[in-house]
Design a protein around this motif. Sequence first.
Motif: not given
Length: 169
Positions: A8-14, A34-36, A140-145
């Motif tokens: 979901t975050i990958q889609d937003e950043v894309t 999208p990556h760190i 603003e988003r958060s996730f667990t890597a």
Amino acid sequence: MAVLPPSTIQDEVTAFKQQALERFKTGHALTAPPHITLLPPFRSSRTDFSILREFAAEQSPIDIQLKDFDRFDQRVIFVDVVPNEPLTSLQKSLELYAHYHLGIEPEYRPFRPHMTVAFKDLKRPAFPEAWAYFAEQAYERSFTADTLYMLKHNGSTWEVLEQWALSNN
């Protein structure tokens, strides 16, 4: 070597990368998910990186918070990652492990985690307008890597080659 957010975050950043292409004619960031980045691109004749499974198994999942946008000079625009000691520690440990076990030279620039939205082909005259556009947006988003990813360039784009769970719970 990188951490990837959930889809979901990958889609937003894309979508941000796509806006950069449409508005400012900069699309190079679309060549990678999208990556760190934890370790910058490197060349290796190795085909077996399974030793990284052992490293990942000794690492714990990390909570990551994304907040708004930032930039590197007038070259790069990115989704910012809130400073995070566990992420910095993971990066440093991976860098040392990869140097010792895989012969990968350490990066000597400071680690500044981020997710790139526009770079390389973002022309300097377009930068002020592009920066003004992204600086006004709140995100603003958060996730667990919980996974470590190895990306490989296939000649035109970056794709996931291997992945290992961060499983030291």
